[in-house]
Scaffold this active site. Structure first.
Site, mmCIF file in Angstrom:
data_model
loop_
_atom_site.group_PDB
_atom_site.id
_atom_site.type_symbol
_atom_site.label_atom_id
_atom_site.label_comp_id
_atom_site.label_asym_id
_atom_site.label_seq_id
_atom_site.Cartn_x
_atom_site.Cartn_y
_atom_site.Cartn_z
ATOM 1 N N PHE A 129 0.860 -1.184 0.000
ATOM 2 C CA PHE A 129 0.000 0.000 0.000
ATOM 3 C C PHE A 129 0.897 1.234 0.000
ATOM 4 C CE2 PHE A 129 -2.352 3.503 1.871
ATOM 5 C CZ PHE A 129 -3.496 3.487 1.084
ATOM 6 N N ASP A 217 9.538 2.909 1.072
ATOM 7 C CA ASP A 217 8.380 3.620 1.603
ATOM 8 C C ASP A 217 8.398 3.459 3.120
ATOM 9 O OD1 ASP A 217 5.896 4.352 2.583
ATOM 10 O OD2 ASP A 217 4.770 3.489 0.909
ATOM 11 N N LYS A 246 3.449 10.815 7.930
ATOM 12 C CA LYS A 246 2.876 10.412 9.216
ATOM 13 C C LYS A 246 3.577 11.038 10.422
ATOM 14 C CE LYS A 246 0.587 6.165 7.690
ATOM 15 N NZ LYS A 246 -0.791 6.586 7.983
#
Length: 391
Positions: A129, A217, A246
Site C-alpha cells: 500500500f 516507503d 505520518k
C-alpha cells in the site's frame, strides 16, 4: 451536525474526541481512552506535547506560508536534520505520504529516461500500500483499493513480498526495462508483514548490481516507529530514495522524499513542485518533533517498550485458539486472527477504553505513541486479551 454532507469514504466508529494529552484522548462525554493507534502511526510524540504546542502557536503568529518562490529557513533546517539522520543527501517536501511516493515514482521515471529506457518499469510488492492517487494506487494491491478504477498506469511489476527468487525471475524477463524497486520494510496496511531478515540487504545488493534505484516507503515505519529512526537501519543499508510522512508532523500534514547519488540530482527547476509543501509551519513542526524524539530518547523507548509489548502479548495470548500469529518491530505490532471478530475495535473502545485498529479484516494493528510506558503496555495487553476472550 450531520455526517450526510461528507463523502462516504470512511466508516468511522461513533466516537468523537474533544481533547488529547500524551497517550490519552477524551470523548465528548469526558471518557478517557488509551490511544494505541496514534492516528495511524502519526502522533509519535503524543497528543498536545507542550513543546510542540508552543512551536505551533509561535509560528502561527509569525508566518504560515510564503510558497517555494522564496527561501524557507525552517525547510532548510529540517532537510539538513533529515539528511544527517538518514545518510541521504537531498529532500523534497510534500503534504502527504501519497505525494511523497508520487515524487519517488517521478524520480524513477526520470532516472529511466536519463538511462534511455523508453518504457521504464518499477518493481512493487503483492499486498503493498503506497497511497490513493492513481499512480500510488497502481503501485498498491488489494481489491478494496483498486476496485472501480480501471486503466491505471501499468508501469509496475508485482512480486511476492520477501521472495528473492521471484526477483531473479523478473530480472531475467524484464531486466532492461526495470529502473527501481519500491518496497515497504514492513507492510502495515496488509497486517504488519515484516520483511524476512536480510531481505532489504539483498535488495540493496541487487539494485547496486543492476543499477536500479532502491526506494523505501517508510511513511509508516519512519521517525522512530520500529526502534530505529528508519527501518532500513536495522539492516545496515542505505536506500537511494526514501519517503516519509505520518510521524514527521505529529498531526500537521507533511511528507518528504529523500534521495542520494544520481537520484538526488534528477529534479531541475520546473520538473516538480508543490504550493504548500515545506511551508514554514509544517517544517518547524517537523524540526520540533525530531528534537522531542531526541531529547526524550523515544527511539530507544520504542524499541524497549515494543519488545515488552510483543513479549507480553505472546505470553498472554498463547492459549487463545483464534490467534494465528503475533509479529512486530518496535511499536508496530500486528495480531493476526484465524477468524475476524465482529466489532473488535468498537468493543475495545466501548468496554475497555482502548483504541485499536483492525486491518485486512482480521489483524489487530497496534501503533501507540513512542512515549508509551510500562504501565500502559500492561493496559494494552489487558484490553486486547479481554476483548478477544469476549469475542
Amino acid at each position: 451536525m450531520t455526517a450526510a454532507c461528507l463523502m462516504s469514504t470512511y466508516q468511522p466508529l461513533a466516537l468523537s474526541f474533544t481533547r488529547g494529552l500524551g497517550t490519552r484522548l477524551w470523548d465528548q462525554d469526558g471518557r478517557e481512552y488509551l490511544d494505541a493507534v496514534a492516528g495511524v502511526a502519526v502522533t509519535n510524540v503524543g497528543h498536545s506535547h507542550p513543546k510542540l504546542v508552543a512551536a505551533i502557536s509561535e509560528q502561527a503568529g509569525l508566518l504560515l506560508h510564503t510558497s517555494n518562490l522564496y527561501s524557507i529557513d525552517w525547510q532548510q533546517r529540517l532537510a539538513h536534520k533529515l539528511t544527517q539522520l538518514s545518510g541521504l543527501e537531498r529532500v523534497f517536501f510534500n503534504n502527504s505520504g501519497a505525494e511523497a511516493n508520487e515524487t519517488a515514482l517521478k524520480l524513477a521515471r526520470l532516472y529511466g529516461w536519463h538511462k534511455g529506457v523508453e518504457q521504464p518499469l518499477v518493481v512493487v510488492m503483492d499486498n503493498a500500500f503506497h497511497g490513493r492517487t492513481l499512480g500510488t494506487m497502481s503501485a498498491s494491491d488489494g481489491p478494496s483499493v483498486r476496485l472501480g478504477f480501471n486503466r491505471l498506469p501499468g508501469d509496475f511489476i508485482k512480486v511476492p513480498f520477501g521472495d528473492l527468487a521471484a526477483l531473479e525471475d523478473i530480472q531475467r524477463a524484464h531486466g532492461e526495462r526495470i529502473v527501481a524497486i519500491l518496497v515497504e520494510p514492513i507492510q502495515g496496511e496488509s497486517g504488519v508483514q515484516i520483511a524476512p531478515p536480510g531481505y532489504l540487504k539483498a535488495l540493496r545488493q541487487l539494485c547496486s548490481r543492476r543499477a536500479w534505484l532502491l526506494m523505501l516507503d517508510e511513511i509508516q515505519t519512519g521517525i522512530g516507529r520500529t526502534g530505529q529512526w528508519f527501518a532500513f537501519q536495522h539492516e545496515g543499508i542505505v536506500p537511494d530514495v526514501m519517503t516519509l510522512a505520518k510521524g514527521l508532523g505529529n498531526g500537521v500534514p507533511i511528507g518528504a522524499c529523500l534521495a542520494r547519488g544520481k537520484a538526488a540530482e534528477l529534479f531541475t527547476p520546473g520538473s516538480h513542485g508543490s504550493t504548500f509543501g515545506g511551508n514554514p509551519l509544517a517544517c518547524r513542526v517537523g524540526c520540533t518533533v525530531l528534537e522531542i524524539i531526541e531529547e526524550q530518547g523515544l527511539v530507544a523507548n520504542a524499541r524497549r517498550q515494543g519488545e515488552q509489548l510483543l513479549g507480553r502479548l505472546r505470553a498472554e495470548l498463547a492459549d487463545n485458539p483464534n490467534v494465528l500469529a503475533i509479529r512486530g518491530q518496535g511499536l508496530m505490532i500486528g495480531i493476526e486472527l484465524k477468524q475476524p471478530v465482529r466489532d473488535l475495535a468498537l468493543c475495545a473502545a466501548r468496554d475497555h477504553g482502548l483504541l485499536i485498529n483492525v486491518t485486512r479484516g482480521k489483524t489487530i494493528r497496534l501503533l501507540p505513541p513512542l512515549t508509551l510506558d510500562g504501565r500502559e503496555v500492561e493496559m494494552i495487553v489487558r484490553g486486547v486479551s479481554r476483548c478477544l476472550a469476549e469475542g
